[in-house]
Write a protein that holds these residues in place. Structure first.
Motif, PDB file in Angstrom:
ATOM      1  N   PRO A  93       0.837  -1.208   0.000  1.00  0.00           N
ATOM      2  CA  PRO A  93       0.000   0.000   0.000  1.00  0.00           C
ATOM      3  C   PRO A  93       0.866   1.250   0.000  1.00  0.00           C
ATOM      4  CG  PRO A  93       0.192  -0.849   2.219  1.00  0.00           C
ATOM      5  CD  PRO A  93       0.908  -1.828   1.342  1.00  0.00           C
ATOM      6  N   GLU A  94       0.237   2.378  -0.246  1.00  0.00           N
ATOM      7  CA  GLU A  94       0.960   3.636  -0.118  1.00  0.00           C
ATOM      8  C   GLU A  94       1.336   3.849   1.347  1.00  0.00           C
ATOM      9  OE1 GLU A  94      -0.357   6.783  -3.423  1.00  0.00           O
ATOM     10  OE2 GLU A  94      -1.943   6.318  -1.988  1.00  0.00           O
ATOM     11  N   VAL A  95       2.505   4.431   1.557  1.00  0.00           N
ATOM     12  CA  VAL A  95       3.001   4.674   2.910  1.00  0.00           C
ATOM     13  C   VAL A  95       3.590   6.073   2.986  1.00  0.00           C
ATOM     14  CG1 VAL A  95       3.571   2.227   3.263  1.00  0.00           C
ATOM     15  CG2 VAL A  95       5.335   3.789   2.396  1.00  0.00           C
ATOM     16  N   ILE A  96       3.770   6.541   4.204  1.00  0.00           N
ATOM     17  CA  ILE A  96       4.601   7.720   4.432  1.00  0.00           C
ATOM     18  C   ILE A  96       5.984   7.204   4.773  1.00  0.00           C
ATOM     19  CG2 ILE A  96       5.019   9.696   5.939  1.00  0.00           C
ATOM     20  CD1 ILE A  96       2.005  10.037   6.172  1.00  0.00           C
ATOM     21  N   LEU A  97       6.938   7.596   3.966  1.00  0.00           N
ATOM     22  CA  LEU A  97       8.316   7.108   4.102  1.00  0.00           C
ATOM     23  C   LEU A  97       9.173   8.185   4.753  1.00  0.00           C
ATOM     24  CD1 LEU A  97      10.641   5.079   3.373  1.00  0.00           C
ATOM     25  CD2 LEU A  97      10.778   6.265   1.159  1.00  0.00           C
ATOM     26  N   VAL A  98       9.905   7.797   5.782  1.00  0.00           N
ATOM     27  CA  VAL A  98      10.766   8.750   6.486  1.00  0.00           C
ATOM     28  C   VAL A  98      12.172   8.182   6.590  1.00  0.00           C
ATOM     29  CG1 VAL A  98      11.191   9.998   8.641  1.00  0.00           C
ATOM     30  CG2 VAL A  98       8.843   9.687   7.819  1.00  0.00           C
ATOM     31  N   GLN A  99      13.130   8.952   6.129  1.00  0.00           N
ATOM     32  CA  GLN A  99      14.540   8.581   6.286  1.00  0.00           C
ATOM     33  C   GLN A  99      15.032   9.076   7.634  1.00  0.00           C
ATOM     34  OE1 GLN A  99      17.367  10.785   3.951  1.00  0.00           O
ATOM     35  NE2 GLN A  99      18.869   9.114   3.923  1.00  0.00           N
ATOM     36  N   LEU A 100      15.406   8.142   8.495  1.00  0.00           N
ATOM     37  CA  LEU A 100      15.941   8.538   9.795  1.00  0.00           C
ATOM     38  C   LEU A 100      17.331   9.136   9.617  1.00  0.00           C
ATOM     39  CD1 LEU A 100      14.850   5.523  12.040  1.00  0.00           C
ATOM     40  CD2 LEU A 100      13.846   7.802  11.931  1.00  0.00           C
ATOM     41  N   PRO A 101      17.640  10.222  10.322  1.00  0.00           N
ATOM     42  CA  PRO A 101      18.965  10.850  10.177  1.00  0.00           C
ATOM     43  C   PRO A 101      20.047   9.993  10.804  1.00  0.00           C
ATOM     44  CG  PRO A 101      17.735  11.897  11.947  1.00  0.00           C
ATOM     45  CD  PRO A 101      16.786  10.943  11.285  1.00  0.00           C
ATOM     46  N   HIS A 121       6.925  13.586  16.955  1.00  0.00           N
ATOM     47  CA  HIS A 121       6.835  14.727  16.036  1.00  0.00           C
ATOM     48  C   HIS A 121       6.093  14.335  14.755  1.00  0.00           C
ATOM     49  CE1 HIS A 121       8.007  18.277  13.699  1.00  0.00           C
ATOM     50  NE2 HIS A 121       8.327  17.431  12.724  1.00  0.00           N
ATOM     51  N   LEU A 122       6.443  13.191  14.194  1.00  0.00           N
ATOM     52  CA  LEU A 122       5.808  12.745  12.958  1.00  0.00           C
ATOM     53  C   LEU A 122       4.308  12.545  13.151  1.00  0.00           C
ATOM     54  CD1 LEU A 122       8.468  10.149  11.714  1.00  0.00           C
ATOM     55  CD2 LEU A 122       8.020  12.421  10.756  1.00  0.00           C
ATOM     56  N   ARG A 123       3.925  12.018  14.301  1.00  0.00           N
ATOM     57  CA  ARG A 123       2.506  11.734  14.537  1.00  0.00           C
ATOM     58  C   ARG A 123       1.688  13.007  14.729  1.00  0.00           C
ATOM     59  NH1 ARG A 123       1.670   6.722  14.122  1.00  0.00           N
ATOM     60  NH2 ARG A 123       3.288   5.189  14.566  1.00  0.00           N
ATOM     61  N   THR A 124       2.331  14.078  15.111  1.00  0.00           N
ATOM     62  CA  THR A 124       1.598  15.345  15.222  1.00  0.00           C
ATOM     63  C   THR A 124       1.520  16.080  13.885  1.00  0.00           C
ATOM     64  OG1 THR A 124       3.589  16.607  15.824  1.00  0.00           O
ATOM     65  CG2 THR A 124       2.305  15.619  17.625  1.00  0.00           C
ATOM     66  N   GLN A 125       2.409  15.747  12.967  1.00  0.00           N
ATOM     67  CA  GLN A 125       2.490  16.483  11.712  1.00  0.00           C
ATOM     68  C   GLN A 125       1.799  15.800  10.540  1.00  0.00           C
ATOM     69  OE1 GLN A 125       3.928  19.619  11.437  1.00  0.00           O
ATOM     70  NE2 GLN A 125       3.962  19.419  13.672  1.00  0.00           N
ATOM     71  N   PHE A 126       1.639  14.464  10.618  1.00  0.00           N
ATOM     72  CA  PHE A 126       1.125  13.722   9.473  1.00  0.00           C
ATOM     73  C   PHE A 126       0.037  12.743   9.913  1.00  0.00           C
ATOM     74  CE2 PHE A 126       5.579  14.759   8.673  1.00  0.00           C
ATOM     75  CZ  PHE A 126       5.453  15.505   7.514  1.00  0.00           C
ATOM     76  N   ARG A 127      -0.792  12.358   8.952  1.00  0.00           N
ATOM     77  CA  ARG A 127      -1.874  11.418   9.221  1.00  0.00           C
ATOM     78  C   ARG A 127      -1.315   9.997   9.181  1.00  0.00           C
ATOM     79  NH1 ARG A 127      -3.962  14.496   5.173  1.00  0.00           N
ATOM     80  NH2 ARG A 127      -4.150  12.672   3.809  1.00  0.00           N
ATOM     81  N   LEU A 128      -0.912   9.509  10.331  1.00  0.00           N
ATOM     82  CA  LEU A 128      -0.274   8.201  10.428  1.00  0.00           C
ATOM     83  C   LEU A 128      -1.195   7.183  11.083  1.00  0.00           C
ATOM     84  CD1 LEU A 128       3.308   9.243  11.562  1.00  0.00           C
ATOM     85  CD2 LEU A 128       2.616   8.418   9.299  1.00  0.00           C
ATOM     86  N   ALA A 129      -1.284   6.018  10.467  1.00  0.00           N
ATOM     87  CA  ALA A 129      -2.017   4.898  11.051  1.00  0.00           C
ATOM     88  C   ALA A 129      -1.144   4.239  12.116  1.00  0.00           C
ATOM     89  CB  ALA A 129      -2.381   3.884   9.964  1.00  0.00           C
ATOM     90  N   PRO A 130      -1.744   3.481  13.017  1.00  0.00           N
ATOM     91  CA  PRO A 130      -0.956   2.816  14.064  1.00  0.00           C
ATOM     92  C   PRO A 130      -0.272   1.545  13.560  1.00  0.00           C
ATOM     93  CG  PRO A 130      -3.263   2.299  14.346  1.00  0.00           C
ATOM     94  CD  PRO A 130      -3.195   3.291  13.209  1.00  0.00           C
ATOM     95  N   PHE A 131       0.426   1.674  12.421  1.00  0.00           N
ATOM     96  CA  PHE A 131       1.182   0.544  11.873  1.00  0.00           C
ATOM     97  C   PHE A 131       2.502   1.093  11.371  1.00  0.00           C
ATOM     98  CE2 PHE A 131       2.487  -2.698   8.837  1.00  0.00           C
ATOM     99  CZ  PHE A 131       2.143  -3.867   9.502  1.00  0.00           C
ATOM    100  N   THR A 132       3.571   0.715  12.066  1.00  0.00           N
ATOM    101  CA  THR A 132       4.893   1.267  11.780  1.00  0.00           C
ATOM    102  C   THR A 132       5.857   0.156  11.388  1.00  0.00           C
ATOM    103  OG1 THR A 132       4.527   3.078  13.339  1.00  0.00           O
ATOM    104  CG2 THR A 132       6.801   2.640  12.686  1.00  0.00           C
ATOM    105  N   MET A 133       6.546   0.367  10.275  1.00  0.00           N
ATOM    106  CA  MET A 133       7.556  -0.568   9.786  1.00  0.00           C
ATOM    107  C   MET A 133       8.922   0.104   9.805  1.00  0.00           C
ATOM    108  SD  MET A 133       5.376  -1.731   6.420  1.00  0.00           S
ATOM    109  CE  MET A 133       4.809  -0.036   6.155  1.00  0.00           C
TER     110      MET A 133
END
Length: 362
Positions: A93-101, A121-133
């Protein structure tokens, strides 16, 4: 016109729909975010990649994929994620992809930064589901395993390609195995084997220790080019993780009817924590009904989808194509004509041309 030709035309039409919806810019949207880190006493720059549909789906919540890829690999990861998810029948599925520094500090502090600062921070800024990979390749692969094992309530899945086990000692591996035995539960784990001898023993030990977990998947990619395993492993990992989205045997669903597919997707929502489109599976159910000469039931499925999403030209076109494939030419003309009116109303020139092409051949 053959079924194969119709299918190819449908895929092209799907691409037209996507292109029009995303004008003027195509592809994922790469953004950068600065956050102030109390742990690092400095600001951190995050690369956040939003999927194509993010602005269109104003209430939809997306799963989060964290990558530990470095600068030499990140563009490849972005392109692969976009390619594998840009259509509904892709393997993920489509995801929000974040590169960790990359943090120049101890592992303990780096983990506190990620868990206590970056993720909130990410959860306050973006519409994130409770599924993290979390995913990683080579040295980043062992780091991804570390996060996954240490924070079982944070990470629901990890995809690790050719982890550099040779850089870690036996004590690290023993602790990793102990944690995963205790907290893997129903979470998803994918690990591929590299071609380096230094990694082989640890890989086999980890695999042997988790053989009784059906949700722990191991793949021997030792005969593949080492750099290629980052691509091969990731695709295999997401494909296995999300393969339950696609119904492959429609017979039991056909007996129960349309509602059984809807219930199946409620189960998927509960399992993954985000909404997974049922459109492809409903079309599959309709296709099964058409194949088994249950035309009325097939049309009922399409009518349900059209009533639910009245402005979706693609669903109307697919219905028309299905009718045409099954020799119901008059009904197909009616559906295509209705779709043409909708496409004109939406000023969707690509859809208009596509539908007119069908009507001219009838």
């Amino acid at each position: 016109m053959s079924i194969r030709t119709l299918t190819l035309l449908a895929l092209l039409f799907n691409c037209f729909i996507r292109a029009e919806a995303l004008e003027p810019s195509l592809g994922p949207k790469v953004t950068y975010h600065q956050i102030q880190s109390k742990q690092m006493t400095s600001s951190l720059r995050l690369k956040v990649v939003l999927p194509n549909s993010y602005l269109d789906k104003s209430t939809y919540h997306y799963p989060l994929l964290l990558t530990l890829a470095g600068e030499s690999q990140i563009n490849s990861v972005i392109a692969q994620v976009d390619w594998l998810s840009h259509v509904s029948f892709g393997p993920m599925p489509e995801v929000i992809l974040v590169q960790l520094p990359q943090l120049n500090t101890s592992d303990a502090i780096a983990k506190k930064v990620v868990i206590e600062e970056i993720l909130p921070h990410l959860r306050t800024q973006f519409r994130l589901a409770p599924f993290t990979m979390i995913e990683g390749f080579s040295t980043s692969g062992v780091a991804a395993l570390d996060y996954f094992a240490e924070f079982p309530t944070i990470f629901q899945a990890t995809i690790v390609s050719s982890p550099a086990f040779g850089l870690k000692n036996d004590a690290w591996l023993a602790e990793l195995i102990t944690k995963l035995k205790a907290n893997l539960g129903e979470r998803y784990l994918y690990v591929s084997k590299s071609g380096f001898n230094d990694d082989a023993t640890s890989y086999e030990q980890l695999k042997a220790s988790l053989t009784h977990f059906t949700n722990a998947h191991f793949a021997d990619l030792s005969q593949q080019n080492y750099l290629s395993t980052s691509l091969i492993g990731f695709e295999q990992g997401v494909k296995t993780l999300f393969e339950v989205r696609e119904i492959t045997n429609f017979e039991p669903f056909a007996r129960e009817g349309l509602s059984s597919v809807l219930e199946y997707h409620k189960m998927l929502h509960k399992r993954f924590g985000f909404q997974i489109s049922d459109t492809d599976n409903l079309m599959g159910l309709a296709g099964y009904y058409f194949k088994h000469m249950q035309t009325t039931k097939a049309n009922q499925v399409y009518e349900y989808m059209k009533a639910r999403d009245e402005k979706n030209v693609l669903i109307q076109v697919r219905h028309g194509q299905a009718l045409l494939e099954n020799g119901l030419v008059d009904l197909a003309k009616e559906v295509f004509s209705s779709a043409l009116k909708l496409a004109h109303a939406q000023n969707n020139t690509e859809a208009v041309e596509f539908i007119q092409h069908h009507l001219e051949r009838l």
